[in-house]
Design an enzyme around this catalytic site. Structure first.
Site, PDB file in Angstrom:
ATOM      1  N   ASN A 295      24.392 -29.598   1.798  1.00 46.09           N
ATOM      2  CA  ASN A 295      24.328 -29.731   3.397  1.00 46.09           C
ATOM      3  C   ASN A 295      24.625 -30.875   3.795  1.00 46.09           C
ATOM      4  OD1 ASN A 295      22.885 -29.975   5.822  1.00 46.09           O
ATOM      5  ND2 ASN A 295      21.931 -27.995   5.676  1.00 46.09           N
TER       6      ASN A 295
ATOM      7  N   ASP B 100      24.805 -32.080   6.811  1.00 47.62           N
ATOM      8  CA  ASP B 100      24.221 -32.130   8.326  1.00 47.62           C
ATOM      9  C   ASP B 100      23.706 -33.765   8.472  1.00 47.62           C
ATOM     10  OD1 ASP B 100      24.601 -29.870   9.134  1.00 47.62           O
ATOM     11  OD2 ASP B 100      22.418 -29.246   8.970  1.00 47.62           O
ATOM     12  N   HIS B 101      23.054 -34.359   7.599  1.00 44.62           N
ATOM     13  CA  HIS B 101      22.482 -35.540   7.773  1.00 44.62           C
ATOM     14  C   HIS B 101      23.646 -36.650   7.824  1.00 44.62           C
ATOM     15  CE1 HIS B 101      18.628 -34.291   8.144  1.00 44.62           C
ATOM     16  NE2 HIS B 101      18.553 -33.659   7.052  1.00 44.62           N
TER      17      HIS B 101
ATOM     18  N   ARG C 234      24.966 -43.776  16.218  1.00 45.45           N
ATOM     19  CA  ARG C 234      25.728 -44.901  16.696  1.00 45.45           C
ATOM     20  C   ARG C 234      26.934 -44.354  17.606  1.00 45.45           C
ATOM     21  NH1 ARG C 234      24.142 -48.555  17.736  1.00 45.45           N
ATOM     22  NH2 ARG C 234      23.544 -49.359  15.735  1.00 45.45           N
TER      23      ARG C 234
ATOM     24  N   HIS D 105      24.907 -27.015   9.876  1.00 42.03           N
ATOM     25  CA  HIS D 105      24.292 -26.331  10.947  1.00 42.03           C
ATOM     26  C   HIS D 105      24.896 -26.752  12.243  1.00 42.03           C
ATOM     27  CE1 HIS D 105      20.004 -25.194  12.411  1.00 42.03           C
ATOM     28  NE2 HIS D 105      20.838 -24.669  13.226  1.00 42.03           N
TER      29      HIS D 105
ATOM     30  N   ARG E 285      23.850 -26.838  15.530  1.00 35.69           N
ATOM     31  CA  ARG E 285      22.634 -26.567  16.516  1.00 35.69           C
ATOM     32  C   ARG E 285      23.238 -26.628  17.849  1.00 35.69           C
ATOM     33  NH1 ARG E 285      17.665 -28.055  13.583  1.00 35.69           N
ATOM     34  NH2 ARG E 285      16.652 -27.687  15.726  1.00 35.69           N
TER      35      ARG E 285
ATOM     36  N   ARG F 190      22.877 -32.051  17.825  1.00 35.89           N
ATOM     37  CA  ARG F 190      22.393 -33.264  17.399  1.00 35.89           C
ATOM     38  C   ARG F 190      22.866 -34.063  16.362  1.00 35.89           C
ATOM     39  NH1 ARG F 190      16.468 -31.468  15.262  1.00 35.89           N
ATOM     40  NH2 ARG F 190      16.267 -30.728  17.231  1.00 35.89           N
ATOM     41  N   HIS F 191      23.908 -33.092  15.531  1.00 33.16           N
ATOM     42  CA  HIS F 191      24.591 -33.811  14.361  1.00 33.16           C
ATOM     43  C   HIS F 191      25.850 -33.286  14.265  1.00 33.16           C
ATOM     44  CE1 HIS F 191      22.366 -30.228  12.532  1.00 33.16           C
ATOM     45  NE2 HIS F 191      21.456 -30.802  12.107  1.00 33.16           N
TER      46      HIS F 191
ATOM     47  N   GLU G  71      25.180 -22.714   9.087  1.00 34.65           N
ATOM     48  CA  GLU G  71      24.046 -22.165   9.387  1.00 34.65           C
ATOM     49  C   GLU G  71      24.004 -22.093  10.930  1.00 34.65           C
ATOM     50  OE1 GLU G  71      21.145 -25.105   7.994  1.00 34.65           O
ATOM     51  OE2 GLU G  71      21.523 -24.420   6.088  1.00 34.65           O
TER      52      GLU G  71
ATOM     53  N   THR H  58      13.724 -30.645  11.836  1.00 38.61           N
ATOM     54  CA  THR H  58      14.598 -29.847  10.961  1.00 38.61           C
ATOM     55  C   THR H  58      14.162 -28.479  11.240  1.00 38.61           C
ATOM     56  OG1 THR H  58      15.733 -29.561   8.820  1.00 38.61           O
ATOM     57  CG2 THR H  58      13.495 -30.247   8.887  1.00 38.61           C
ATOM     58  N   THR H  59      14.890 -27.407  10.453  1.00 45.71           N
ATOM     59  CA  THR H  59      14.446 -26.001  10.395  1.00 45.71           C
ATOM     60  C   THR H  59      13.193 -25.771   9.839  1.00 45.71           C
ATOM     61  OG1 THR H  59      16.846 -25.496  10.078  1.00 45.71           O
ATOM     62  CG2 THR H  59      15.379 -23.607  10.144  1.00 45.71           C
TER      63      THR H  59
ATOM     64  N   GLU I  78      18.332 -16.236   1.973  1.00 46.79           N
ATOM     65  CA  GLU I  78      18.000 -17.741   1.628  1.00 46.79           C
ATOM     66  C   GLU I  78      16.480 -17.809   1.996  1.00 46.79           C
ATOM     67  OE1 GLU I  78      20.395 -21.019   2.734  1.00 46.79           O
ATOM     68  OE2 GLU I  78      18.784 -22.264   2.819  1.00 46.79           O
TER      69      GLU I  78
ATOM     70  N   HIS J 256      15.641 -25.904   1.433  1.00 46.84           N
ATOM     71  CA  HIS J 256      14.840 -26.600   2.185  1.00 46.84           C
ATOM     72  C   HIS J 256      13.573 -27.437   1.511  1.00 46.84           C
ATOM     73  CE1 HIS J 256      13.605 -27.596   6.255  1.00 46.84           C
ATOM     74  NE2 HIS J 256      12.799 -28.097   5.767  1.00 46.84           N
ATOM     75  N   GLY J 257      14.010 -28.721   1.585  1.00 46.53           N
ATOM     76  CA  GLY J 257      12.981 -29.638   0.774  1.00 46.53           C
ATOM     77  C   GLY J 257      13.131 -29.868  -0.665  1.00 46.53           C
TER      78      GLY J 257
ATOM     79  N   GLY K 240      20.102 -30.725   1.020  1.00 46.96           N
ATOM     80  CA  GLY K 240      20.917 -31.807   1.843  1.00 46.96           C
ATOM     81  C   GLY K 240      20.096 -33.060   1.703  1.00 46.96           C
ATOM     82  N   HIS K 241      18.998 -33.171   2.303  1.00 49.82           N
ATOM     83  CA  HIS K 241      18.367 -34.407   2.403  1.00 49.82           C
ATOM     84  C   HIS K 241      18.000 -35.333   1.156  1.00 49.82           C
ATOM     85  CE1 HIS K 241      14.979 -37.089   3.164  1.00 49.82           C
ATOM     86  NE2 HIS K 241      15.332 -37.327   4.543  1.00 49.82           N
TER      87      HIS K 241
HETATM   88  N1  PXP Z   1      18.862 -24.274   4.055  1.00 54.49           N
HETATM   89  C1  PXP Z   1      18.483 -24.220   5.508  1.00 54.49           C
HETATM   90  C2  PXP Z   1      18.745 -22.852   6.137  1.00 54.49           C
HETATM   91  C3  PXP Z   1      18.361 -25.375   6.164  1.00 54.49           C
HETATM   92  O1  PXP Z   1      17.920 -25.244   7.637  1.00 54.49           O
HETATM   93  C4  PXP Z   1      18.222 -26.598   5.643  1.00 54.49           C
HETATM   94  C5  PXP Z   1      17.963 -27.749   6.572  1.00 54.49           C
HETATM   95  O2  PXP Z   1      19.037 -28.282   7.377  1.00 54.49           O
HETATM   96  C6  PXP Z   1      18.451 -26.801   4.151  1.00 54.49           C
HETATM   97  C7  PXP Z   1      18.825 -25.619   3.486  1.00 54.49           C
HETATM   98  C8  PXP Z   1      18.398 -27.934   3.541  1.00 54.49           C
HETATM   99  O3  PXP Z   1      17.147 -28.599   3.516  1.00 54.49           O
HETATM  100  P1  PXP Z   1      17.135 -30.315   2.954  1.00 54.49           P
HETATM  101  O4  PXP Z   1      17.996 -31.068   3.775  1.00 54.49           O
HETATM  102  O5  PXP Z   1      15.548 -30.521   3.254  1.00 54.49           O
HETATM  103  O6  PXP Z   1      17.618 -29.870   1.678  1.00 54.49           O
END
Ligand code: PXP
Length: 254
Positions: free
Chosen positions: A11, A13-14, A22, A56, A58, A62-63, A83, A113-114, A164, A205-206, A227-228
């Site tokens: 992912n 997004d970040h 910026r 994602h 959104r 935002r990203h 997403e 975040t979600t 998921e 997620h996480g 992602g993160h």
């Molecule tokens: N899956 C979904 C559906 C999400 O919304 C996110 C966060 O954007 C992730 C996975 C990835 O989560 P993380 O950035 O914490 O790894």
């Protein structure tokens, strides 16, 4: 340990979050001094072994921007997983771009975040309509849900081929061993039930370089969306090492 190799969706997004911090008003998503470019990052992640790229779009943009999604669709070699909220406006973009996968997520403007899973059980007709319209366009649909029996059954009932499972409650309990074990047990039960109902099961997620050990021990997962932790590690190691390390851990490296 998994019977089959688990796939990694990265992912990104970040990466766009940093750009928007910026260049929000630049009027363009890449080129000139506008950086970092999520597409360049995605291509580097693919070279390092990512099996797919997840973004994602959104509603508040935002990203990721719509142009990012179109550039990724045109250029990545793996699979694009979009997403999206249950929103007609984002659905219109999805039906135009036709990603390989769409993962329907809940969206709340105030969240960072979600934060929770999609309430499929509470809005079956609405979710079924999105699953059907995306499916008719050739997009494989996944529903991002909490590891709850009612939500898993509802996902199967609306004919989603994939779910998921939201691993946020498990990840957030990293400093609470009892809650952590309970969340792992919930995830494990949800994976089993979903597979018995014929669903293909992803998770995300996480997930990070530490808790991945427990996630890989859950039998029956198809793909992880991360992602993160990968984007964060890449700030130190570069994209290549960050993606390669996660893939190695997913497939049993110590
Ligand atoms: N899956 C979904 C559906 C999400 O919304 C996110 C966060 O954007 C992730 C996975 C990835 O989560 P993380 O950035 O914490 O790894």
């Amino acid at each position: 340990m998994q019977e089959e190799k688990m796939l990694l969706g990265v992912n990104i997004d970040h990466v766009a979050t940093i750009r928007q911090a910026r260049y929000r008003d630049a009027g363009r998503v890449c080129g000139g001094v506008v950086e970092p470019d999520p597409l360049a990052w995605a291509l580097a992640a693919e070279r390092a072994g990512a099996d797919g790229i997840t973004v994602h779009l959104r509603e508040d943009r935002r990203h990721m921007q719509e142009e990012d999604i179109r550039r990724l669709r045109a250029s990545i070699a793996t699979r694009l997983n979009l997403e999206m909220a249950c929103s007609e406006a984002v659905l219109a973009v999805a039906l135009d771009v036709v990603p390989d996968f769409a993962c329907i997520v809940p969206e709340n403007r105030a969240e960072v975040t979600t934060e929770g899973g999609l309430d499929v059980a509470g809005q079956t007709a609405r979710v079924a309509s999105f699953v059907e319209r995306l499916g008719n366009a050739g997009v494989i649909v996944s529903l991002f849900i909490d590891p709850d029996e009612a939500q898993v059954r509802a996902a199967a009932a609306v004919n989603a081929p994939f779910i998921e499972l939201h691993t946020g409650a498990f990840s957030n309990a990293w400093h609470k061993p009892v809650a952590r074990e309970a969340e792992l047990a919930r995830l494990s039960a949800a994976v089993k039930l979903a597979r018995n109902l014929g669903l293909t099961v992803n998770a995300g997620h996480g997930i990070n370089y530490v808790n991945i050990a427990d996630i890989t021990a859950l039998d029956g997962l198809h793909e992880l969306n991360i992602g993160h932790s990968i984007v964060s590690r890449a700030l130190f190691t570069g994209v290549d090492e960050a993606v390669r390390r996660m893939k190695a851990l997913m497939n049993g490296a110590a």
